[in-house]
Design an enzyme around this catalytic site. Sequence first.
Site, PDB file in Angstrom:
ATOM      1  N   ASP A  88       0.870  -1.173  -0.139  1.00 30.20           N
ATOM      2  CA  ASP A  88       0.005   0.108  -0.092  1.00 30.20           C
ATOM      3  C   ASP A  88       0.787   1.164  -0.113  1.00 30.20           C
ATOM      4  OD1 ASP A  88       0.683  -0.885   2.742  1.00 30.20           O
ATOM      5  OD2 ASP A  88      -0.579   0.776   3.644  1.00 30.20           O
ATOM      6  N   GLU A 150       0.276  -0.978   5.930  1.00 28.27           N
ATOM      7  CA  GLU A 150       1.491  -0.462   6.886  1.00 28.27           C
ATOM      8  C   GLU A 150       1.400   1.113   6.813  1.00 28.27           C
ATOM      9  OE1 GLU A 150       5.026   1.376   8.066  1.00 28.27           O
ATOM     10  OE2 GLU A 150       4.024   1.514   6.160  1.00 28.27           O
TER      11      GLU A 150
END
Length: 382
Positions: A88, A150
Site C-alpha cells: 500500500d 502499513e
Amino acid sequence: MSKLRATDIDLPALLATLRQWVEIETPTPDGARVNDLARLVEARALASGLHVERTAGQGGFGDILTVRSMAKTPASNRRSVLVLAHLDTVHPVGTLAGPLPWREEDGRIYGPGIYDMKAGALMALHALELVTSRAGDSPPDITLMFVPDEEMGSPTSRGAIESAARGADAALVVEPAREGGKIVVARKGVAMFDITVRGRASHAGTRPQDGRSAIRAAARIVLALEALNDPERGVTVTVGMIEGGTGRNVIPALCRLSVDARLPDAASEADILEKIRTIETGDPEISVTVEGGINRPAYVQSDAAKALFETAHALAADLGIDLVGMATGGGSDGNFTAALGVPTLDGLGADGAGAHTSEEYILVDSVAPRTALLANLLDAIA
C-alpha cells in the site's frame, strides 16, 4: 553460496517490473487496488517456484500475501528469517496521471510509492528468488510477508506479523534507505490519541456567563501537551489537528484534539502515556475524554541486532557500500518485531527521497547493489 555482486542483478528487467508495480496505484483504504498488485506479486512468486499463502483482507483493506522459500514445516535446525514489505501507499488514485507520473531523469525514477516502498518490496522478492534458486535442494527458511495496510499503522496485519516474528531468528524490513543510503537500526514508538473536551454552550452575546468554553479548555490542554516535549530524551508530542465550536457567537460546548506522540523507549512510553491519559483542565464543569494509545511500540537496538548490523556492514563493504545505521522517529512494521526481541534491521530498500510527496523518487544506481546485499544477507543469516 558465493556472494552476489551488483552485476548479477538484471537491472533493466527489475525496473521494467517495478514500473508495472508502480503503475498499479494502491492507496491503503482501497483494498481492491492493493489486491490487484498482490495478484501480480503472487503470480511472479509462484512462477519462481516459491510457496504462497494468501489471507483475506479485513475491514476493506487488502489481503496479506505470505511468500516462503520452502513449504511451511515444523521448526528444525534451520535459522529462519522474516522479511517485511508493504504494497500500500499514501498516494490517492490519480496521482500517477497527475502530479507524480513515472518518469526517469538524472539517475532518478519518480512515481507514487516507488520509494516507500514498492522498490524495496520488489528487491526483497527478487533477493528471495535468487537465494532460493541458488540453494538448489536445500532452500533456506525465509518468509517474505507483503502487508496491505502499513501506511495506516498495520491494523489488520499486526497479528500476522507478530505471529511470524515469534518463530524468526531475524527480521529484515525493506522500507526505503535514509539520508544517502543509511539503514534504520532503531525507531521511536508511535502513540495516537483522540481527546474530546466537553463544556456547555450558551449565547456569546446575551448569556456568556452561562457557558463553559470547550475551546478555551482545549487550548490549555494543548499547552500542557506541548510542554511534554523533551528533545534530550527524544520525546515529541504534537497536537496535529483541532476542531470545535458551532458558530462565531456561541460559547463552544465541544472541542476535539488529535495527538501524535513519538517515544524512544519503554520508560518514556510509560511516563508520557500516563500523563496524556490523565490530563485535566482543572475545571470541574469541563469534562475530558482521552482515547487511544500505542500504535507501534519503540524499536530499540538490542545487542543481537547490533551483531546483525555488523554482519550486514561487512557484506555491504564487500559490495563497496559504506553501510551506516541511524535511528528515526518514524514507525514501521519493524517496531513490532523488535519489540518482541527479534533482531531487526530496517531501511534495507532503495535509496532515494521524497516519501509521501509529489517528488518521490529512487536512485537507480542503488537498486542493484542493495538487492545483492539483501540476497547475501538472507543467505548469511539462514
